[in-house]
Design a protein around this motif. Sequence first.
Motif, PDB file in Angstrom:
ATOM      1  N   ALA A   6     -17.664  -3.777   9.248  1.00  0.00           N
ATOM      2  CA  ALA A   6     -18.077  -2.471   9.775  1.00  0.00           C
ATOM      3  C   ALA A   6     -18.971  -1.760   8.757  1.00  0.00           C
ATOM      4  O   ALA A   6     -19.963  -1.120   9.105  1.00  0.00           O
ATOM      5  N   THR A   7     -18.635  -1.897   7.483  1.00  0.00           N
ATOM      6  CA  THR A   7     -19.415  -1.236   6.437  1.00  0.00           C
ATOM      7  C   THR A   7     -20.808  -1.857   6.347  1.00  0.00           C
ATOM      8  O   THR A   7     -21.817  -1.149   6.286  1.00  0.00           O
ATOM      9  N   SER A   8     -20.848  -3.173   6.380  1.00  0.00           N
ATOM     10  CA  SER A   8     -22.118  -3.879   6.332  1.00  0.00           C
ATOM     11  C   SER A   8     -23.016  -3.452   7.502  1.00  0.00           C
ATOM     12  O   SER A   8     -24.206  -3.175   7.329  1.00  0.00           O
ATOM     13  N   ALA A   9     -22.437  -3.352   8.677  1.00  0.00           N
ATOM     14  CA  ALA A   9     -23.209  -2.961   9.866  1.00  0.00           C
ATOM     15  C   ALA A   9     -23.782  -1.565   9.703  1.00  0.00           C
ATOM     16  O   ALA A   9     -24.905  -1.272  10.113  1.00  0.00           O
ATOM     17  N   SER A  31     -18.145   0.475  -4.348  1.00  0.00           N
ATOM     18  CA  SER A  31     -17.131   1.245  -5.063  1.00  0.00           C
ATOM     19  C   SER A  31     -16.690   2.411  -4.195  1.00  0.00           C
ATOM     20  O   SER A  31     -17.430   2.886  -3.339  1.00  0.00           O
ATOM     21  N   ALA A  32     -15.456   2.818  -4.420  1.00  0.00           N
ATOM     22  CA  ALA A  32     -14.940   4.027  -3.782  1.00  0.00           C
ATOM     23  C   ALA A  32     -13.864   4.573  -4.702  1.00  0.00           C
ATOM     24  O   ALA A  32     -13.146   3.785  -5.348  1.00  0.00           O
ATOM     25  N   PHE A  33     -13.770   5.881  -4.779  1.00  0.00           N
ATOM     26  CA  PHE A  33     -12.806   6.537  -5.668  1.00  0.00           C
ATOM     27  C   PHE A  33     -12.894   5.969  -7.081  1.00  0.00           C
ATOM     28  O   PHE A  33     -11.868   5.774  -7.754  1.00  0.00           O
ATOM     29  N   ASP A  34     -14.138   5.652  -7.516  1.00  0.00           N
ATOM     30  CA  ASP A  34     -14.384   5.168  -8.873  1.00  0.00           C
ATOM     31  C   ASP A  34     -13.898   3.741  -9.164  1.00  0.00           C
ATOM     32  O   ASP A  34     -13.874   3.328 -10.312  1.00  0.00           O
ATOM     33  N   TYR A  35     -13.514   3.001  -8.128  1.00  0.00           N
ATOM     34  CA  TYR A  35     -13.128   1.606  -8.331  1.00  0.00           C
ATOM     35  C   TYR A  35     -14.118   0.681  -7.630  1.00  0.00           C
ATOM     36  O   TYR A  35     -14.576   0.992  -6.530  1.00  0.00           O
ATOM     37  N   ASP A  68     -22.431   5.734   5.349  1.00  0.00           N
ATOM     38  CA  ASP A  68     -22.400   4.690   4.331  1.00  0.00           C
ATOM     39  C   ASP A  68     -21.038   4.013   4.278  1.00  0.00           C
ATOM     40  O   ASP A  68     -20.713   3.193   5.126  1.00  0.00           O
ATOM     41  N   LYS A  69     -20.234   4.375   3.264  1.00  0.00           N
ATOM     42  CA  LYS A  69     -18.985   3.628   3.116  1.00  0.00           C
ATOM     43  C   LYS A  69     -17.778   4.306   3.745  1.00  0.00           C
ATOM     44  O   LYS A  69     -16.650   4.099   3.331  1.00  0.00           O
ATOM     45  N   GLN A  70     -18.046   5.090   4.775  1.00  0.00           N
ATOM     46  CA  GLN A  70     -16.965   5.784   5.474  1.00  0.00           C
ATOM     47  C   GLN A  70     -15.808   4.843   5.885  1.00  0.00           C
ATOM     48  O   GLN A  70     -14.647   5.179   5.665  1.00  0.00           O
ATOM     49  N   PRO A  71     -16.090   3.649   6.444  1.00  0.00           N
ATOM     50  CA  PRO A  71     -14.971   2.786   6.841  1.00  0.00           C
ATOM     51  C   PRO A  71     -14.090   2.401   5.648  1.00  0.00           C
ATOM     52  O   PRO A  71     -12.876   2.265   5.795  1.00  0.00           O
ATOM     53  N   VAL A  72     -14.706   2.258   4.473  1.00  0.00           N
ATOM     54  CA  VAL A  72     -13.940   1.884   3.280  1.00  0.00           C
ATOM     55  C   VAL A  72     -13.072   3.057   2.827  1.00  0.00           C
ATOM     56  O   VAL A  72     -11.882   2.908   2.556  1.00  0.00           O
ATOM     57  N   ARG A  73     -13.688   4.235   2.799  1.00  0.00           N
ATOM     58  CA  ARG A  73     -12.903   5.422   2.395  1.00  0.00           C
ATOM     59  C   ARG A  73     -11.752   5.640   3.363  1.00  0.00           C
ATOM     60  O   ARG A  73     -10.632   5.912   2.953  1.00  0.00           O
ATOM     61  N   ALA A  74     -12.045   5.521   4.658  1.00  0.00           N
ATOM     62  CA  ALA A  74     -11.012   5.761   5.668  1.00  0.00           C
ATOM     63  C   ALA A  74      -9.876   4.743   5.504  1.00  0.00           C
ATOM     64  O   ALA A  74      -8.701   5.113   5.524  1.00  0.00           O
ATOM     65  N   TYR A  75     -10.240   3.487   5.293  1.00  0.00           N
ATOM     66  CA  TYR A  75      -9.212   2.462   5.131  1.00  0.00           C
ATOM     67  C   TYR A  75      -8.327   2.765   3.924  1.00  0.00           C
ATOM     68  O   TYR A  75      -7.094   2.710   4.002  1.00  0.00           O
ATOM     69  N   LEU A  76      -8.953   3.129   2.809  1.00  0.00           N
ATOM     70  CA  LEU A  76      -8.181   3.383   1.584  1.00  0.00           C
ATOM     71  C   LEU A  76      -7.317   4.638   1.719  1.00  0.00           C
ATOM     72  O   LEU A  76      -6.170   4.668   1.276  1.00  0.00           O
ATOM     73  N   GLU A  77      -7.886   5.665   2.345  1.00  0.00           N
ATOM     74  CA  GLU A  77      -7.124   6.910   2.526  1.00  0.00           C
ATOM     75  C   GLU A  77      -5.874   6.665   3.376  1.00  0.00           C
ATOM     76  O   GLU A  77      -4.840   7.277   3.158  1.00  0.00           O
ATOM     77  N   ASN A  78      -6.015   5.774   4.368  1.00  0.00           N
ATOM     78  CA  ASN A  78      -4.892   5.527   5.276  1.00  0.00           C
ATOM     79  C   ASN A  78      -3.955   4.429   4.787  1.00  0.00           C
ATOM     80  O   ASN A  78      -2.958   4.133   5.414  1.00  0.00           O
ATOM     81  N   PRO A 126      -6.343  -2.282  -3.061  1.00  0.00           N
ATOM     82  CA  PRO A 126      -6.097  -3.429  -2.173  1.00  0.00           C
ATOM     83  C   PRO A 126      -7.414  -4.096  -1.780  1.00  0.00           C
ATOM     84  O   PRO A 126      -8.466  -3.464  -1.820  1.00  0.00           O
ATOM     85  N   ARG A 127      -7.333  -5.367  -1.425  1.00  0.00           N
ATOM     86  CA  ARG A 127      -8.503  -6.084  -0.937  1.00  0.00           C
ATOM     87  C   ARG A 127      -8.890  -5.536   0.436  1.00  0.00           C
ATOM     88  O   ARG A 127      -8.028  -5.239   1.260  1.00  0.00           O
ATOM     89  N   LEU A 128     -10.202  -5.361   0.643  1.00  0.00           N
ATOM     90  CA  LEU A 128     -10.657  -4.824   1.926  1.00  0.00           C
ATOM     91  C   LEU A 128     -10.538  -5.884   3.019  1.00  0.00           C
ATOM     92  O   LEU A 128     -10.966  -7.017   2.832  1.00  0.00           O
ATOM     93  N   PRO A 129      -9.968  -5.509   4.164  1.00  0.00           N
ATOM     94  CA  PRO A 129      -9.879  -6.471   5.273  1.00  0.00           C
ATOM     95  C   PRO A 129     -11.277  -6.811   5.805  1.00  0.00           C
ATOM     96  O   PRO A 129     -12.194  -5.986   5.712  1.00  0.00           O
TER      97      PRO A 129
END
Length: 296
Positions: free
Chosen positions: A281-284, A42-46, A252-262, A272-275
């Motif tokens: 990158a998040t899993s790693a 989850s990120a931003f409550d979703y 932790d989920k920095q790549p997800v937050r960064a992707y969503l912010e951008n 949106p669906r995560l690429p």
Amino acid sequence: MSTETLSTAEGMTKAPLIHKGKVRELYDLGDRLLIVVTDRISAFDYVLDPPVPDKGKVLNGLSSFWFEQTGELLPNHVIHTDVNKLGDLVADSDKPKLEGRIMVSKKAKRIDIECVVRGYITGGGWKQYQKSGEVNGIKLPEGLRKNSKLEQPIFTPAGKNDVGHDEDIPFEEMARRVGRELAEKLQELSLKLYSFGRDFCAKKGIILADCKFEFGLIDNEIILIDELFTPDSSRFWADENYKLDVEIDSMDKQPVRAYLENSDWDKISPPPRLPDEVVAATSARYRDIYRRLTNS
Ligand SMILES: Nc1ncnc2c1ncn2[C@@H]1O[C@H](COP(=O)(O)OP(=O)(O)O)[C@@H](O)[C@H]1O
Ligand SMILES: [Mg+2]
């Protein structure tokens, strides 16, 4: 670790589902709980799609590791983490899917306080300090900067709300809600746990900036419940990333937050669906924090 993911354990067990959080599911086993940590993220409550491979194993594995490490400090809720001990609660064919992701725990009467300890001033604590020079009613010295190390770790409890967000409360309010004696005991235990975690992490090149604990009661005995020193309940910073005034990558989920912010997502419509590369990158990163902390 494998690349298979688990997005839910619903339908895999006859035990009734009693709570479905963003990440975890709780099944009722009478005086016990079956906690399943899924790979949902989850990120931003979703809750986002798709799930992140191995995330559930990392979170459950870390909790389990830390509950063992802190067993001398205080008792905790863990009974076992072995899928093979689930007997006929889960079909044999489903057991491999749950491997590494479960914790069978003692059911406790939860104390409705999130016991937060901060060793550094950042996140919500920093926001409070900027407004008032205080965090949860604790006056701090002037001139601190974002991410400054505090002279002493501080205990900043939050009331657990089942709906909406947890609310920061001064220690005195916690004492009113749960009783002074219990509040003092929880404060003392939380500070001890923080020191333990901080010193352990320091040896691995990691700063434990802040963390949250939950406690419960069984026959009036205080036990540690829920999860422990995971990236979902703690803020870890790699030594090499430590810096004042910036937003430090929290492992932790920095790549997800960064992707969503951008992205052009408005944080209201379905996310949106995560690429694939963001998921990988998040899993790693989850595997990396696990390896760094447990040397495995
Ligand atoms: N041993 C336990 N006894 C009773 N409640 C527990 C125990 N361990 C965890 N819990 C509770 O189970 C829930 C786990 O849910 P979680 O996935 O963290 O979602 P959320 O925090 O969003 O409610 C929390 O409410 C936690 O307080
Ligand atoms: Mg929780």
